[in-house]
Design a protein around this motif. Structure first.
Motif, short mmCIF file in Angstrom:
data_model
loop_
_atom_site.label_atom_id
_atom_site.label_comp_id
_atom_site.label_asym_id
_atom_site.label_seq_id
_atom_site.Cartn_x
_atom_site.Cartn_y
_atom_site.Cartn_z
N SER A 23 0.74 -0.75 0.25
CA SER A 23 0.06 0.22 0.04
C SER A 23 0.96 1.55 -0.07
O SER A 23 0.50 2.18 -0.75
N ILE A 24 1.58 0.91 0.75
CA ILE A 24 2.52 2.76 0.95
C ILE A 24 3.36 2.71 -0.57
O ILE A 24 3.94 3.31 -1.28
N ARG A 25 3.57 1.46 -1.12
CA ARG A 25 4.46 2.20 -2.60
C ARG A 25 3.90 1.82 -3.75
O ARG A 25 4.33 2.71 -4.64
N VAL B 64 -2.50 1.64 4.23
CA VAL B 64 -2.18 4.02 3.85
C VAL B 64 -3.29 3.23 2.42
O VAL B 64 -2.55 2.28 1.13
N VAL B 65 -4.05 4.89 2.49
CA VAL B 65 -4.50 4.30 1.25
C VAL B 65 -4.57 5.60 0.21
O VAL B 65 -5.51 5.76 -1.11
N LYS B 66 -3.70 6.43 1.09
CA LYS B 66 -3.39 7.84 0.10
C LYS B 66 -2.51 8.23 -0.06
O LYS B 66 -1.36 8.25 1.82
N SER B 67 -1.67 8.83 0.06
CA SER B 67 0.34 9.29 0.16
C SER B 67 0.12 9.88 1.60
O SER B 67 -0.71 10.99 1.00
N ARG C 71 -6.13 8.64 4.69
CA ARG C 71 -5.05 8.25 4.32
C ARG C 71 -4.44 7.48 4.48
O ARG C 71 -3.78 6.45 4.29
N VAL C 72 -4.62 6.75 5.87
CA VAL C 72 -3.89 5.15 6.95
C VAL C 72 -5.65 4.75 7.07
O VAL C 72 -6.18 5.48 8.08
N ILE C 73 -5.59 3.73 6.99
CA ILE C 73 -6.78 2.79 7.92
C ILE C 73 -5.87 2.59 8.59
O ILE C 73 -5.50 1.13 8.91
N ILE D 75 -7.71 -5.19 -1.53
CA ILE D 75 -6.76 -5.40 -3.03
C ILE D 75 -5.53 -5.48 -2.90
O ILE D 75 -4.91 -6.17 -4.09
N PRO D 76 -5.06 -4.95 -2.11
CA PRO D 76 -3.00 -5.24 -1.80
C PRO D 76 -2.87 -6.26 -1.59
O PRO D 76 -2.50 -7.01 -2.63
#
Length: 277
Positions: A53-55, A130-133, A241-243, A269-270
């Motif tokens: 998710s981070i990448r 992480v779902v958004k930068s 941003r983060v769950i 998903i990831p």
């Protein structure tokens, strides 16, 4: 028909070389890093999904996982192949006599404050995604965290400016400062006793002079408990941003969490990409 022994041997060497190449490339340290902790194999899929998710946000910063003796060689190799820099650490004993059994080594998290090979680290628990930068977190100050339950700081997502001086001071007080949780989070709440009064971090409005501590918005540490309260997010979902999957033993990699539906779907998903690619 199987490959001739010599060809099979060459293929095996190539695979090892590929893994070594990934690990070597990952070892080229940047000044800033994302960091997580792994005490045993039961959370390894969580770390792999977190890394993916981070990448996916396009970061070029290091991904570092601190692992203890409880993590198998097989899991370490998987994480290296994913691009994690795997660093072995010894556990810090929990000084509290009264604590949940699973909290024996959680004070080890304090070692991120001593990662002085980096200018700044963003720490995330292995049960986050992480779902958004979140690259803007590297502009946050010396210590940044998120409040839970109105007045308590949650140690699942933190920004730390590593300092040997701060780390030594923590070790000096580790036996004397109380911990309301019996773990690292309670200690950090005592160490940063005035954290609840910290200024809220706004990436586009830097504070001058830079405060010692800053509070992160819930968007950077959205507890699934928030979702459960109303079957929807209590913050702007588009800005998440983060769950953080904090519902005790209910982790997204366990089949019985399927009833959470949407929050678990985000994590899956990831996870599906990792398992089927």
């Amino acid at each position: 028909m199987g490959s001739p022994p010599r060809l099979a041997f060459v293929a095996a060497l190539a695979a090892v070389g590929l893994l070594a190449g990934v690990a070597t490339a990952a070892a080229a340290a940047t000044e800033e890093a994302y960091v997580t902790l792994l005490y045993g194999d039961e959370f390894v899929l969580g770390v792999r999904v977190l890394g993916k998710s981070i990448r996916d946000t396009g970061t070029r910063r290091d991904l570092v996982v601190l692992v203890s003796d409880g993590v198998s060689d097989y899991s370490r190799k998987l994480l290296q192949a994913d691009g994690w820099i795997v660093k072995h650490i010894t556990l810090l004993a929990n000084p509290n006599q009264v604590r949940p059994k699973r909290f024996w080594g959680v004070y080890t998290k304090l070692k991120i404050f001593n990662m002085t090979s980096y200018r700044k680290v963003v720490y995330l628990d292995a049960d986050t995604v992480v779902v958004k930068s979140i690259e803007d977190l590297f502009k946050c100050g010396k210590f940044c965290g998120n409040l839970k339950h109105s007045e308590r700081m949650n140690s699942g997502v933190m920004v730390v400016e590593p300092s040997e001086t701060v780390f030594k001071d923590m070790m000096r007080q580790i036996d004397s400062l109380p911990s309301y949780t019996g773990g690292d989070q309670g200690f950090l709440n005592s160490y940063y006793a005035d954290f609840a009064n910290s200024h809220v971090y706004e990436p586009d409005k830097p504070s001058t002079p830079e405060p010692e501590t800053q509070r992160l918005s819930t968007l950077y540490n959205a507890d699934v408990g928030l979702y459960m309260l109303a079957n929807k997010w209590m913050v702007d979902e588009k800005e998440l941003r983060v769950i953080h999957y904090t519902l005790g033993p209910l982790k997204p990699w366990d089949w019985w969490t399927a009833w959470l539906v949407k929050p678990v779907g985000v994590w899956q998903i990831p996870m599906m990409f990792i398992l089927y690619n």
